[in-house]
Design a protein around this motif. Structure first.
Motif, PDB file in Angstrom:
ATOM      1  N   THR A   1       0.871  -1.170  -0.039  1.00  0.00           N
ATOM      2  CA  THR A   1       0.178   0.032  -0.224  1.00  0.00           C
ATOM      3  C   THR A   1       0.723   1.231   0.017  1.00  0.00           C
ATOM      4  O   THR A   1       1.670   1.291   0.903  1.00  0.00           O
ATOM      5  CB  THR A   1      -0.825   0.135   1.308  1.00  0.00           C
ATOM      6  N   VAL A   2       0.559   2.254  -0.995  1.00  0.00           N
ATOM      7  CA  VAL A   2       1.142   3.279  -0.879  1.00  0.00           C
ATOM      8  C   VAL A   2       0.349   4.581  -0.664  1.00  0.00           C
ATOM      9  O   VAL A   2      -0.779   4.692  -1.082  1.00  0.00           O
ATOM     10  CB  VAL A   2       1.763   3.862  -2.468  1.00  0.00           C
TER      11      VAL A   2
ATOM     12  N   ILE B   1      -2.798   2.248  -4.202  1.00  0.00           N
ATOM     13  CA  ILE B   1      -2.230   3.644  -4.056  1.00  0.00           C
ATOM     14  C   ILE B   1      -3.617   4.345  -3.477  1.00  0.00           C
ATOM     15  O   ILE B   1      -4.309   4.536  -4.393  1.00  0.00           O
ATOM     16  CB  ILE B   1      -1.771   4.090  -5.450  1.00  0.00           C
ATOM     17  N   ASP B   2      -3.302   5.276  -2.441  1.00  0.00           N
ATOM     18  CA  ASP B   2      -4.510   6.022  -1.770  1.00  0.00           C
ATOM     19  C   ASP B   2      -3.919   7.476  -1.361  1.00  0.00           C
ATOM     20  O   ASP B   2      -3.133   7.488  -0.425  1.00  0.00           O
ATOM     21  CB  ASP B   2      -5.110   5.258  -0.622  1.00  0.00           C
TER      22      ASP B   2
ATOM     23  N   ASP C   1      -6.118  13.456  -1.522  1.00  0.00           N
ATOM     24  CA  ASP C   1      -6.261  14.807  -1.436  1.00  0.00           C
ATOM     25  C   ASP C   1      -4.843  15.264  -2.495  1.00  0.00           C
ATOM     26  O   ASP C   1      -4.805  16.545  -2.489  1.00  0.00           O
ATOM     27  CB  ASP C   1      -6.113  15.796  -0.466  1.00  0.00           C
ATOM     28  N   HIS C   2      -4.035  14.376  -3.300  1.00  0.00           N
ATOM     29  CA  HIS C   2      -3.104  14.809  -3.984  1.00  0.00           C
ATOM     30  C   HIS C   2      -3.078  14.256  -5.302  1.00  0.00           C
ATOM     31  O   HIS C   2      -4.058  13.619  -5.598  1.00  0.00           O
ATOM     32  CB  HIS C   2      -1.897  14.354  -3.113  1.00  0.00           C
ATOM     33  N   GLU C   3      -2.052  14.443  -6.155  1.00  0.00           N
ATOM     34  CA  GLU C   3      -1.973  13.962  -7.699  1.00  0.00           C
ATOM     35  C   GLU C   3      -1.255  12.825  -7.603  1.00  0.00           C
ATOM     36  O   GLU C   3       0.055  12.786  -6.986  1.00  0.00           O
ATOM     37  CB  GLU C   3      -1.440  15.159  -8.337  1.00  0.00           C
ATOM     38  N   VAL C   4      -1.566  11.872  -8.376  1.00  0.00           N
ATOM     39  CA  VAL C   4      -0.798  10.730  -8.736  1.00  0.00           C
ATOM     40  C   VAL C   4      -0.508  10.630 -10.322  1.00  0.00           C
ATOM     41  O   VAL C   4      -1.606  10.822 -11.037  1.00  0.00           O
ATOM     42  CB  VAL C   4      -1.428   9.336  -8.478  1.00  0.00           C
ATOM     43  N   SER C   5       0.747  10.710 -10.776  1.00  0.00           N
ATOM     44  CA  SER C   5       1.115  10.688 -11.874  1.00  0.00           C
ATOM     45  C   SER C   5       1.832   9.260 -12.434  1.00  0.00           C
ATOM     46  O   SER C   5       2.831   8.864 -11.606  1.00  0.00           O
ATOM     47  CB  SER C   5       1.950  11.851 -12.413  1.00  0.00           C
ATOM     48  N   VAL C   6       1.558   8.517 -13.490  1.00  0.00           N
ATOM     49  CA  VAL C   6       2.144   7.393 -13.725  1.00  0.00           C
ATOM     50  C   VAL C   6       2.842   7.935 -15.249  1.00  0.00           C
ATOM     51  O   VAL C   6       2.182   8.203 -15.996  1.00  0.00           O
ATOM     52  CB  VAL C   6       1.187   6.139 -14.204  1.00  0.00           C
ATOM     53  N   GLY C   7       4.216   7.876 -14.779  1.00  0.00           N
ATOM     54  CA  GLY C   7       4.990   8.396 -16.186  1.00  0.00           C
ATOM     55  C   GLY C   7       4.935   7.160 -17.288  1.00  0.00           C
ATOM     56  O   GLY C   7       4.492   6.330 -16.941  1.00  0.00           O
ATOM     57  N   GLN C   8       5.541   7.508 -18.372  1.00  0.00           N
ATOM     58  CA  GLN C   8       5.753   6.629 -19.578  1.00  0.00           C
ATOM     59  C   GLN C   8       6.356   5.403 -19.288  1.00  0.00           C
ATOM     60  O   GLN C   8       6.014   4.364 -19.460  1.00  0.00           O
ATOM     61  CB  GLN C   8       6.356   7.274 -20.745  1.00  0.00           C
ATOM     62  N   SER C   9       7.400   5.249 -18.152  1.00  0.00           N
ATOM     63  CA  SER C   9       8.062   3.831 -18.020  1.00  0.00           C
ATOM     64  C   SER C   9       7.215   3.533 -16.767  1.00  0.00           C
ATOM     65  O   SER C   9       7.679   2.200 -16.206  1.00  0.00           O
ATOM     66  CB  SER C   9       9.460   4.103 -17.618  1.00  0.00           C
TER      67      SER C   9
ATOM     68  N   ALA D   1      -2.824  -1.791  -9.784  1.00  0.00           N
ATOM     69  CA  ALA D   1      -3.174  -1.561  -8.361  1.00  0.00           C
ATOM     70  C   ALA D   1      -4.250  -0.531  -8.493  1.00  0.00           C
ATOM     71  O   ALA D   1      -4.388  -0.085  -9.681  1.00  0.00           O
ATOM     72  CB  ALA D   1      -2.099  -0.705  -7.606  1.00  0.00           C
ATOM     73  N   ASP D   2      -5.080  -0.476  -7.426  1.00  0.00           N
ATOM     74  CA  ASP D   2      -6.299   0.625  -7.508  1.00  0.00           C
ATOM     75  C   ASP D   2      -5.598   1.839  -7.066  1.00  0.00           C
ATOM     76  O   ASP D   2      -4.943   1.841  -6.008  1.00  0.00           O
ATOM     77  CB  ASP D   2      -7.292   0.053  -6.772  1.00  0.00           C
ATOM     78  N   ILE D   3      -6.000   3.041  -7.719  1.00  0.00           N
ATOM     79  CA  ILE D   3      -5.660   4.124  -7.572  1.00  0.00           C
ATOM     80  C   ILE D   3      -6.517   5.042  -7.138  1.00  0.00           C
ATOM     81  O   ILE D   3      -7.575   5.317  -7.782  1.00  0.00           O
ATOM     82  CB  ILE D   3      -4.553   5.012  -8.712  1.00  0.00           C
TER      83      ILE D   3
END
Length: 135
Positions: free
Chosen positions: A11-12, A28-29, A32-40, A45-47
């Motif tokens: 868990t993140v 991934i929880d 109140d913030h931003e999660v970005s999944v980069g190209q690599s 997981a559930d985000i």
């Protein structure tokens, strides 16, 4: 930031924005913030986050309280729940999108409207000598 050579299982959670360039498995929880999944980035997981931006690969459900953006290089297999969703031209997506996660009561039953007792248009149904327009 989770770098390209980092692999996380579990868990993140936290109190800041997150950029994922490596691999994450689990949940991934960051509500109140931003999660970005980069190209690599490769996420299995559930985000859950305020804003989710995907340029890499995601297998799991994605919930954005504000918005979800899948870039042209993004690949998502899972369901999306967010009030605003952007799928750029070239993005790959398989799943469902729910853009109304709010109040379900209004979607299930329309509001009740009471009809007035008599209107001028109903004069034909009244007795012939009654004129509703002039008293």
């Amino acid at each position: 930031m989770i770098g390209p050579s980092i692999h996380i299982k579990g868990t993140v959670s936290g109190g800041e924005d997150l950029l994922i360039q490596g691999k994450v498995e689990g949940t991934i929880d960051l509500g109140d913030h931003e999660v970005s999944v980069g190209q690599s980035g490769k996420v299995t997981a559930d985000i859950k986050a305020k804003i989710v931006k995907i340029e890499g690969e995601v297998a799991g459900d994605v919930t954005g309280s504000e918005k979800v953006v899948i870039a042209k290089s993004g690949r998502v297999r899972g369901n999306i729940i967010a009030p605003r969703v952007t799928l750029e031209d070239g993005a790959i997506f398989k799943g469902s999108i729910d853009m109304d996660p709010g109040d379900t009561r209004t979607a299930q039953s329309p509001p009740k409207v009471e009809k007035p007792a008599a209107t001028a248009g109903d004069a034909s149904k009244q007795s012939p000598g009654l004129d509703l327009k002039h008293g």
